[in-house]
Design a protein around this motif. Structure first.
Motif, PDB file in Angstrom:
ATOM      1  N   LYS A 192     -28.334  76.039  92.603  1.00  0.00           N
ATOM      2  CA  LYS A 192     -28.829  75.630  93.911  1.00  0.00           C
ATOM      3  C   LYS A 192     -27.682  75.381  94.874  1.00  0.00           C
ATOM      4  O   LYS A 192     -26.645  74.822  94.519  1.00  0.00           O
ATOM      5  CB  LYS A 192     -29.673  74.363  93.787  1.00  0.00           C
ATOM      6  CG  LYS A 192     -30.927  74.529  92.948  1.00  0.00           C
ATOM      7  CD  LYS A 192     -31.726  73.246  92.896  1.00  0.00           C
ATOM      8  CE  LYS A 192     -32.993  73.412  92.069  1.00  0.00           C
ATOM      9  NZ  LYS A 192     -33.806  72.173  92.005  1.00  0.00           N
ATOM     10  N   SER A 193     -27.868  75.816  96.130  1.00  0.00           N
ATOM     11  CA  SER A 193     -26.937  75.505  97.209  1.00  0.00           C
ATOM     12  C   SER A 193     -27.746  74.878  98.335  1.00  0.00           C
ATOM     13  O   SER A 193     -28.953  74.643  98.217  1.00  0.00           O
ATOM     14  CB  SER A 193     -26.223  76.777  97.687  1.00  0.00           C
ATOM     15  OG  SER A 193     -27.153  77.677  98.257  1.00  0.00           O
ATOM     16  N   LEU A 194     -27.103  74.614  99.454  1.00  0.00           N
ATOM     17  CA  LEU A 194     -27.802  73.983 100.571  1.00  0.00           C
ATOM     18  C   LEU A 194     -28.915  74.854 101.125  1.00  0.00           C
ATOM     19  O   LEU A 194     -29.921  74.357 101.642  1.00  0.00           O
ATOM     20  CB  LEU A 194     -26.804  73.654 101.692  1.00  0.00           C
ATOM     21  CG  LEU A 194     -25.803  72.533 101.385  1.00  0.00           C
ATOM     22  CD1 LEU A 194     -24.812  72.397 102.528  1.00  0.00           C
ATOM     23  CD2 LEU A 194     -26.535  71.212 101.164  1.00  0.00           C
ATOM     24  N   PHE A 195     -28.763  76.162 101.032  1.00  0.00           N
ATOM     25  CA  PHE A 195     -29.681  77.059 101.724  1.00  0.00           C
ATOM     26  C   PHE A 195     -30.567  77.888 100.794  1.00  0.00           C
ATOM     27  O   PHE A 195     -31.573  78.425 101.239  1.00  0.00           O
ATOM     28  CB  PHE A 195     -28.889  78.009 102.630  1.00  0.00           C
ATOM     29  CG  PHE A 195     -28.000  77.284 103.602  1.00  0.00           C
ATOM     30  CD1 PHE A 195     -28.536  76.635 104.701  1.00  0.00           C
ATOM     31  CD2 PHE A 195     -26.630  77.243 103.397  1.00  0.00           C
ATOM     32  CE1 PHE A 195     -27.716  75.959 105.584  1.00  0.00           C
ATOM     33  CE2 PHE A 195     -25.807  76.568 104.283  1.00  0.00           C
ATOM     34  CZ  PHE A 195     -26.343  75.918 105.390  1.00  0.00           C
ATOM     35  N   LYS A 196     -30.223  77.995  99.516  1.00  0.00           N
ATOM     36  CA  LYS A 196     -31.014  78.875  98.664  1.00  0.00           C
ATOM     37  C   LYS A 196     -30.806  78.533  97.189  1.00  0.00           C
ATOM     38  O   LYS A 196     -29.911  77.775  96.820  1.00  0.00           O
ATOM     39  CB  LYS A 196     -30.637  80.334  98.907  1.00  0.00           C
ATOM     40  CG  LYS A 196     -29.196  80.677  98.538  1.00  0.00           C
ATOM     41  CD  LYS A 196     -28.914  82.166  98.746  1.00  0.00           C
ATOM     42  CE  LYS A 196     -27.473  82.499  98.354  1.00  0.00           C
ATOM     43  NZ  LYS A 196     -27.192  83.939  98.513  1.00  0.00           N
ATOM     44  N   GLU A 197     -31.660  79.115  96.366  1.00  0.00           N
ATOM     45  CA  GLU A 197     -31.520  79.067  94.919  1.00  0.00           C
ATOM     46  C   GLU A 197     -31.205  80.463  94.413  1.00  0.00           C
ATOM     47  O   GLU A 197     -31.828  81.427  94.843  1.00  0.00           O
ATOM     48  CB  GLU A 197     -32.805  78.567  94.252  1.00  0.00           C
ATOM     49  CG  GLU A 197     -33.130  77.118  94.546  1.00  0.00           C
ATOM     50  CD  GLU A 197     -34.346  76.640  93.785  1.00  0.00           C
ATOM     51  OE1 GLU A 197     -34.966  77.481  93.102  1.00  0.00           O
ATOM     52  OE2 GLU A 197     -34.673  75.443  93.856  1.00  0.00           O
ATOM     53  N   GLN A 198     -30.240  80.554  93.518  1.00  0.00           N
ATOM     54  CA  GLN A 198     -29.831  81.863  93.003  1.00  0.00           C
ATOM     55  C   GLN A 198     -29.967  81.896  91.488  1.00  0.00           C
ATOM     56  O   GLN A 198     -29.494  80.999  90.787  1.00  0.00           O
ATOM     57  CB  GLN A 198     -28.380  82.162  93.396  1.00  0.00           C
ATOM     58  CG  GLN A 198     -27.914  83.542  92.957  1.00  0.00           C
ATOM     59  CD  GLN A 198     -26.525  83.860  93.495  1.00  0.00           C
ATOM     60  OE1 GLN A 198     -26.037  83.188  94.397  1.00  0.00           O
ATOM     61  NE2 GLN A 198     -25.902  84.877  92.938  1.00  0.00           N
ATOM     62  N   GLU A 199     -30.633  82.923  90.991  1.00  0.00           N
ATOM     63  CA  GLU A 199     -30.811  83.090  89.547  1.00  0.00           C
ATOM     64  C   GLU A 199     -29.619  83.826  88.959  1.00  0.00           C
ATOM     65  O   GLU A 199     -29.174  84.830  89.498  1.00  0.00           O
ATOM     66  CB  GLU A 199     -32.101  83.864  89.278  1.00  0.00           C
ATOM     67  CG  GLU A 199     -32.417  84.029  87.795  1.00  0.00           C
ATOM     68  CD  GLU A 199     -33.718  84.762  87.549  1.00  0.00           C
ATOM     69  OE1 GLU A 199     -34.778  84.133  87.669  1.00  0.00           O
ATOM     70  OE2 GLU A 199     -33.663  85.978  87.275  1.00  0.00           O
ATOM     71  N   GLU A 200     -29.121  83.299  87.849  1.00  0.00           N
ATOM     72  CA  GLU A 200     -28.011  83.934  87.150  1.00  0.00           C
ATOM     73  C   GLU A 200     -28.383  84.136  85.684  1.00  0.00           C
ATOM     74  O   GLU A 200     -29.008  83.268  85.071  1.00  0.00           O
ATOM     75  CB  GLU A 200     -26.735  83.097  87.261  1.00  0.00           C
ATOM     76  CG  GLU A 200     -26.181  82.985  88.671  1.00  0.00           C
ATOM     77  CD  GLU A 200     -24.823  82.298  88.700  1.00  0.00           C
ATOM     78  OE1 GLU A 200     -24.296  81.976  87.601  1.00  0.00           O
ATOM     79  OE2 GLU A 200     -24.303  82.071  89.802  1.00  0.00           O
ATOM     80  N   ILE A 201     -27.979  85.279  85.132  1.00  0.00           N
ATOM     81  CA  ILE A 201     -28.255  85.596  83.728  1.00  0.00           C
ATOM     82  C   ILE A 201     -26.925  85.768  82.989  1.00  0.00           C
ATOM     83  O   ILE A 201     -26.053  86.530  83.430  1.00  0.00           O
ATOM     84  CB  ILE A 201     -29.104  86.877  83.600  1.00  0.00           C
ATOM     85  CG1 ILE A 201     -30.460  86.669  84.291  1.00  0.00           C
ATOM     86  CG2 ILE A 201     -29.298  87.242  82.132  1.00  0.00           C
ATOM     87  CD1 ILE A 201     -31.335  87.891  84.284  1.00  0.00           C
ATOM     88  N   THR A 202     -26.769  85.033  81.895  1.00  0.00           N
ATOM     89  CA  THR A 202     -25.550  85.088  81.084  1.00  0.00           C
ATOM     90  C   THR A 202     -25.919  85.492  79.664  1.00  0.00           C
ATOM     91  O   THR A 202     -26.826  84.914  79.073  1.00  0.00           O
ATOM     92  CB  THR A 202     -24.844  83.720  81.056  1.00  0.00           C
ATOM     93  OG1 THR A 202     -24.585  83.288  82.395  1.00  0.00           O
ATOM     94  CG2 THR A 202     -23.538  83.809  80.280  1.00  0.00           C
ATOM     95  N   GLU A 203     -25.209  86.494  79.141  1.00  0.00           N
ATOM     96  CA  GLU A 203     -25.449  86.930  77.760  1.00  0.00           C
ATOM     97  C   GLU A 203     -24.184  86.750  76.941  1.00  0.00           C
ATOM     98  O   GLU A 203     -23.090  87.100  77.375  1.00  0.00           O
ATOM     99  CB  GLU A 203     -25.895  88.395  77.705  1.00  0.00           C
ATOM    100  CG  GLU A 203     -26.175  88.873  76.272  1.00  0.00           C
ATOM    101  CD  GLU A 203     -26.614  90.327  76.203  1.00  0.00           C
ATOM    102  OE1 GLU A 203     -25.760  91.175  75.880  1.00  0.00           O
ATOM    103  OE2 GLU A 203     -27.794  90.597  76.488  1.00  0.00           O
ATOM    104  N   GLU A 204     -24.348  86.176  75.763  1.00  0.00           N
ATOM    105  CA  GLU A 204     -23.234  86.008  74.826  1.00  0.00           C
ATOM    106  C   GLU A 204     -23.657  86.560  73.467  1.00  0.00           C
ATOM    107  O   GLU A 204     -24.804  86.379  73.045  1.00  0.00           O
ATOM    108  CB  GLU A 204     -22.859  84.533  74.680  1.00  0.00           C
ATOM    109  CG  GLU A 204     -22.436  83.843  75.962  1.00  0.00           C
ATOM    110  CD  GLU A 204     -21.062  84.253  76.431  1.00  0.00           C
ATOM    111  OE1 GLU A 204     -20.377  84.983  75.687  1.00  0.00           O
ATOM    112  OE2 GLU A 204     -20.653  83.832  77.526  1.00  0.00           O
TER     113      GLU A 204
END
Length: 380
Positions: free
Chosen positions: A150-162
């Motif tokens: 989350k930031s002040l203006f938006k939410e961003q989805e992130e995908i991490t694979e290990e």
């Protein structure tokens, strides 16, 4: 108190399927008949809090076993995953919401084989020998985490694979070892308090955090004669051991006291490490006499609230349910009005069905009405 975990759905994990825990509270009780999945829920939460840490996965896989007799790591890890011929076997899926940024965790367990040259002095009965090479069993643990940043203006989805590689005869885990994606979590099993090395380590940390006097206060609910705690090493083996200072018998080893003292000591000292995170206790009432449940649980709940710890516990005991209910209500009375009192304590009753794990939720208001006004059974 804000909830680290507000909702959790266990889509697939061990024998659990499509289990939804909605509107989680500060204190969460898991009840149900034997083999209803209570301990599995705690294990799923432990993994969800440290999703990309392979050691956390192995520790969870071994959590029901004594260290010196536990399964090999591949066997233990494999049994976290659904078994059978269905399409979803070998796969774990968990999803959730809350102040923890993780939204979904998917894990795949894939067995692999590898070869390496056999040394003349090496003898490994678990591997198949072909020529001068050994064929060894291994597994890939493929972890995929979806987070919301989350930031002040938006939410961003992130995908991490290990991807982590494990081998039957090797204790090493191959792959990246650390991830910042983690929520502080501590697990207490029904027998953790009997392992003195864990007791010494946990108390040492509590002493560093200046928490020893509070632990002594809790232990005095069981024995008013307890006045102090010490970690000493003997000249014979130089191992650090835990001692209790008692006004009647002097300084005596922890092993001289009953399971109740050891159990409460370990719970209290472990609580310090879970600050701002999650504490998981399996069979909360284990070894604690019913006469001191009210006082002990009042101390525990107050300590969790002060340290912003979200507590999840399993219990078979109706006396334990009532003691926690009474403790919450007493704290509310002393603290004044609570606008969200129905989230302070939540009870989830689990029951296994053919296609899913069925759960029924009881908030504090309903639980109070069922137990204190009607005297009804709520465990099954």
């Amino acid at each position: 108190m804000s909830q680290n975990l507000e909702h959790l759905t266990i889509h697939q994990f061990r024998g659990l399927k499509n289990l939804e825990l909605r509107d989680l509270g500060t204190i969460n009780l898991l009840v149900g008949a034997n083999n209803s999945g209570k301990t599995s829920v705690l294990e799923a939460i432990a993994i969800y809090c440290r999703p990309l840490d392979p050691k956390a996965w192995l520790n969870t896989a071994w959590s029901r076993e004594i260290k010196f007799s536990r399964k090999p790591q591949l066997d233990a890890l494999r049994w976290l995953f659904p078994q059978g011929s269905q399409e979803d076997s070998g796969q774990i899926i968990l999803s959730g919401e809350g102040h923890f940024s993780l939204r979904k965790l998917q894990a795949i367990y894939q067995e692999i084989e590898g070869t390496f040259t056999q040394n003349e002095s090496e003898e490994d009965l678990s591997s198949e020998v072909i020529g001068d090479d050994l064929i060894e069993r291994g597994a890939d643990l493929i972890l995929t985490a979806t987070t919301i940043e989350k930031s002040l203006f938006k939410e961003q989805e992130e995908i991490t694979e290990e991807i982590f590689e494990l081998w039957e005869s090797q204790r090493s885990i191959f792959g990246r070892k650390r991830s910042d994606l983690a929520l502080s979590v501590e697990t207490i099993s029904p027998f953790s308090h009997r392992i003195e090395q864990l007791q010494v380590k946990s108390l040492s940390n509590a002493i560093e955090q200046r928490f020893k006097s509070e632990i002594i206060e809790l232990l005095q609910n069981l024995d008013q004669g307890i006045t102090g705690l010490e970690i000493l090493s003997t000249s014979r083996d130089r191992k650090e051991r835990l001692y209790i200072d008692h006004k009647d018998i002097g300084i005596a080893p922890l092993s001289a006291f009953g399971d109740g003292v050891r159990r409460l000591l370990y719970i209290a000292s472990t609580l310090v490490k879970a600050k701002g995170g999650v504490l998981l206790i399996d069979e909360l009432e284990s070894s604690i006499h019913t006469q001191v449940l009210d006082r002990s649980f009042s101390w525990l709940i107050k300590a969790c609230q002060e340290r912003e710890i979200q507590l999840f516990v399993t219990t078979h005991s109706l006396e334990a349910v009532d003691a926690i209910l009474n403790s919450i209500e007493k704290l509310q009375y002393h603290n004044g009005d609570n606008n969200d009192f129905n989230r302070d304590l939540v009870l989830y009753r689990l029951k296994q069905d053919e296609s899913k794990t069925v759960v029924k939720r009881f908030g504090l208001e309903k639980l109070h009405r069922l137990r204190e006004n009607l005297g009804q059974e709520v465990r099954w």
